[in-house]
Design a protein around this motif. Structure first.
Motif, mmCIF file in Angstrom:
data_model
loop_
_atom_site.group_PDB
_atom_site.id
_atom_site.type_symbol
_atom_site.label_atom_id
_atom_site.label_comp_id
_atom_site.label_asym_id
_atom_site.label_seq_id
_atom_site.Cartn_x
_atom_site.Cartn_y
_atom_site.Cartn_z
ATOM 1 N N PHE A 246 4.703 9.469 -1.768
ATOM 2 C CA PHE A 246 3.568 8.865 -1.070
ATOM 3 C C PHE A 246 3.070 9.728 0.083
ATOM 4 O O PHE A 246 1.938 9.560 0.549
ATOM 5 C CB PHE A 246 3.961 7.480 -0.541
ATOM 6 C CG PHE A 246 4.630 7.511 0.810
ATOM 7 C CD1 PHE A 246 3.884 7.316 1.956
ATOM 8 C CD2 PHE A 246 5.983 7.741 0.926
ATOM 9 C CE1 PHE A 246 4.485 7.343 3.204
ATOM 10 C CE2 PHE A 246 6.589 7.778 2.166
ATOM 11 C CZ PHE A 246 5.841 7.565 3.311
ATOM 12 N N GLU A 247 3.897 10.683 0.552
ATOM 13 C CA GLU A 247 3.554 11.405 1.774
ATOM 14 C C GLU A 247 2.204 12.111 1.666
ATOM 15 O O GLU A 247 1.320 11.918 2.514
ATOM 16 C CB GLU A 247 4.644 12.431 2.106
ATOM 17 C CG GLU A 247 6.019 11.832 2.337
ATOM 18 C CD GLU A 247 6.864 11.869 1.087
ATOM 19 O OE1 GLU A 247 6.278 11.994 -0.011
ATOM 20 O OE2 GLU A 247 8.093 11.760 1.199
ATOM 21 N N TYR A 250 -0.746 9.722 1.031
ATOM 22 C CA TYR A 250 -1.018 8.917 2.220
ATOM 23 C C TYR A 250 -1.711 9.749 3.296
ATOM 24 O O TYR A 250 -2.632 9.281 3.973
ATOM 25 C CB TYR A 250 0.283 8.331 2.754
ATOM 26 C CG TYR A 250 0.113 7.404 3.925
ATOM 27 C CD1 TYR A 250 -0.406 6.126 3.753
ATOM 28 C CD2 TYR A 250 0.472 7.800 5.207
ATOM 29 C CE1 TYR A 250 -0.556 5.266 4.828
ATOM 30 C CE2 TYR A 250 0.321 6.954 6.291
ATOM 31 C CZ TYR A 250 -0.192 5.687 6.096
ATOM 32 O OH TYR A 250 -0.356 4.837 7.160
ATOM 33 N N GLN A 253 -5.368 10.357 2.461
ATOM 34 C CA GLN A 253 -6.233 9.181 2.357
ATOM 35 C C GLN A 253 -7.196 9.090 3.534
ATOM 36 O O GLN A 253 -6.844 9.361 4.675
ATOM 37 C CB GLN A 253 -5.396 7.900 2.300
ATOM 38 C CG GLN A 253 -4.875 7.565 0.935
ATOM 39 C CD GLN A 253 -4.170 6.222 0.918
ATOM 40 O OE1 GLN A 253 -4.007 5.566 1.943
ATOM 41 N NE2 GLN A 253 -3.743 5.787 -0.255
ATOM 42 N N GLU A 262 -5.531 5.401 -3.544
ATOM 43 C CA GLU A 262 -4.528 4.338 -3.406
ATOM 44 C C GLU A 262 -3.689 4.280 -4.673
ATOM 45 O O GLU A 262 -4.174 3.937 -5.753
ATOM 46 C CB GLU A 262 -5.216 2.991 -3.163
ATOM 47 C CG GLU A 262 -4.248 1.864 -2.822
ATOM 48 C CD GLU A 262 -3.672 1.965 -1.408
ATOM 49 O OE1 GLU A 262 -3.066 3.005 -1.089
ATOM 50 O OE2 GLU A 262 -3.835 1.012 -0.638
ATOM 51 N N THR A 266 1.901 4.556 -2.142
ATOM 52 C CA THR A 266 1.238 4.242 -0.878
ATOM 53 C C THR A 266 1.061 2.740 -0.711
ATOM 54 O O THR A 266 1.151 2.208 0.399
ATOM 55 C CB THR A 266 -0.134 4.930 -0.793
ATOM 56 O OG1 THR A 266 -0.961 4.501 -1.881
ATOM 57 C CG2 THR A 266 0.014 6.441 -0.857
ATOM 58 N N TYR A 267 0.844 2.045 -1.821
ATOM 59 C CA TYR A 267 0.706 0.588 -1.779
ATOM 60 C C TYR A 267 2.026 -0.059 -1.366
ATOM 61 O O TYR A 267 2.056 -0.983 -0.545
ATOM 62 C CB TYR A 267 0.257 0.094 -3.151
ATOM 63 C CG TYR A 267 -0.016 -1.386 -3.239
ATOM 64 C CD1 TYR A 267 -1.105 -1.957 -2.580
ATOM 65 C CD2 TYR A 267 0.804 -2.226 -3.997
ATOM 66 C CE1 TYR A 267 -1.360 -3.319 -2.670
ATOM 67 C CE2 TYR A 267 0.555 -3.581 -4.088
ATOM 68 C CZ TYR A 267 -0.528 -4.119 -3.427
ATOM 69 O OH TYR A 267 -0.783 -5.464 -3.512
ATOM 70 N N TYR A 269 4.394 1.343 0.397
ATOM 71 C CA TYR A 269 4.612 1.669 1.810
ATOM 72 C C TYR A 269 3.832 0.724 2.716
ATOM 73 O O TYR A 269 4.375 0.210 3.712
ATOM 74 C CB TYR A 269 4.199 3.119 2.064
ATOM 75 C CG TYR A 269 4.212 3.518 3.516
ATOM 76 C CD1 TYR A 269 5.410 3.790 4.169
ATOM 77 C CD2 TYR A 269 3.023 3.635 4.233
ATOM 78 C CE1 TYR A 269 5.422 4.162 5.500
ATOM 79 C CE2 TYR A 269 3.033 4.001 5.569
ATOM 80 C CZ TYR A 269 4.230 4.265 6.196
ATOM 81 O OH TYR A 269 4.240 4.627 7.526
ATOM 82 N N LYS A 270 2.582 0.481 2.376
ATOM 83 C CA LYS A 270 1.754 -0.377 3.219
ATOM 84 C C LYS A 270 2.211 -1.829 3.174
ATOM 85 O O LYS A 270 2.275 -2.503 4.199
ATOM 86 C CB LYS A 270 0.293 -0.270 2.775
ATOM 87 C CG LYS A 270 -0.339 1.086 3.041
ATOM 88 C CD LYS A 270 -1.744 1.171 2.468
ATOM 89 C CE LYS A 270 -2.351 2.547 2.689
ATOM 90 N NZ LYS A 270 -3.701 2.658 2.078
#
Length: 313
Positions: A246-247, A250, A253, A262, A266-267, A269-270
């Motif tokens: 995700f780094e 993210y 983004q 997205e 990343t989803y 993580y959020k």
């Protein structure tokens, strides 16, 4: 009869004892890696049970209420599921298709360089991007692709207006994949270069005498040598097709490119760390892992059938 059995058991016990006396040091060497794997890979699997619970940090994992597949159904029925799933699949699939052949081509080209000093310098140049931090790589992308950056400066001279690369959703996948290839292709070619180094030079010499050109030698000598490695690398890459770190995504983004940037990591993580919905994020992550396992098994089966048995197992 009983005496013979006792003698056989004694011999077996002595053989086992002798084996441990001779090889105990090898097991001591592998013990740290085994312990780390158990602690950091298998140990956290216990926490995956929160995907099936209405997790509360106060109640703990076992004390939280059991909700079964509710979190999975919530994700599959969410309005964002189609977009997030397809973004992840497309980014991984195109990255695999475009990125897989490049290390092989680099290794084949490096194998044709006979001057040792030049070969080492070229390898150093190709391997260096792998050691650049992801944060630095993304920072470089924002600088070079900014409206006032050097690339847009050239574009402005030709078209009269800059291109908003980092804000336009349609450019995200191309930038992500190409930058991944730049940073990782050279390093990924090492395994192929090592395999090609074991090719007997007499095979190429004999092929030259028979009138084979460069492409024919690569096709009939070099490629068969690295084919088993290619199969294993492809299986592992395809099995992790949904596992994107995700780094980088993210960091790349922006509010404007979210329709394509997205992805599931990343989803997760959020939802998990920023929103605190640990059970739901665990369910999404577990769903992603199950898809990876199914892909790994399927691709391994297909490659073994098409490649004369070369596979992981």
């Amino acid at each position: 009869m009983e005496a013979k059995q006792a003698q056989a058991a004694a011999k077996s016990g002595n053989a086992t004892l002798d084996y441990w006396r001779k090889h105990y040091f090898l097991y001591i060497l592998i013990a740290p890696a085994l312990i780390l794997t158990l602690v950091f890979k298998y140990g956290p699997m216990y926490g995956a049970v929160i995907a099936f619970k209405d997790f509360s940090p106060i109640k703990g994992i076992m004390g939280s209420d059991w909700v079964g597949l509710y979190n999975f159904e919530k994700f599959l029925s969410s309005p964002n599921f189609d977009v997030i799933f397809m973004n992840t699949l497309k980014l991984s699939f195109f990255g695999l298709i475009l990125g897989f052949p490049i290390p092989i081509l680099l290794a084949l080209m490096l194998n044709q360089i006979r001057h040792t000093g030049a070969k080492k310098n070229i390898q150093l140049f190709l391997y260096a991007p792998n050691f650049i931090s992801v944060v630095v790589v993304v920072g470089m992308l924002f600088i070079f692709l900014s409206p006032t950056g050097p690339i847009n400066h050239l574009i402005t001279l030709i078209t009269g207006e800059p291109v908003m690369f980092m804000s336009r959703p349609e450019y995200f996948r191309g930038i992500y994949i190409l930058s991944d290839i730049w940073t990782g292709a050279g390093w990924a070619s090492i395994i192929y270069v090592a395999a090609l180094a074991n090719v007997d030079p007499e095979l190429h010499h004999a092929a030259n005498l028979d009138g084979a050109n460069l492409l024919q030698r690569i096709r009939h000598i070099d490629l068969p040598t690295i084919r088993p490695i290619m199969a294993i690398v492809f299986i592992l890459a395809a099995g992790g097709i949904m596992s994107i770190g995700f780094e980088k995504a993210y960091l790349m983004q922006t509010a404007m490119n979210l329709p394509t940037s997205e992805i599931i990591p990343t989803y997760v993580y959020k939802i998990g760390l920023q929103s605190g919905d640990y059970a739901y994020s665990a369910a999404v992550g577990l769903f992603n892992s199950v898809i990876n396992v199914l892909l790994l098994i399927t691709v391994n089966f297909i490659v073994k059938r098409l490649n004369e048995g070369d596979g992981l197992y």
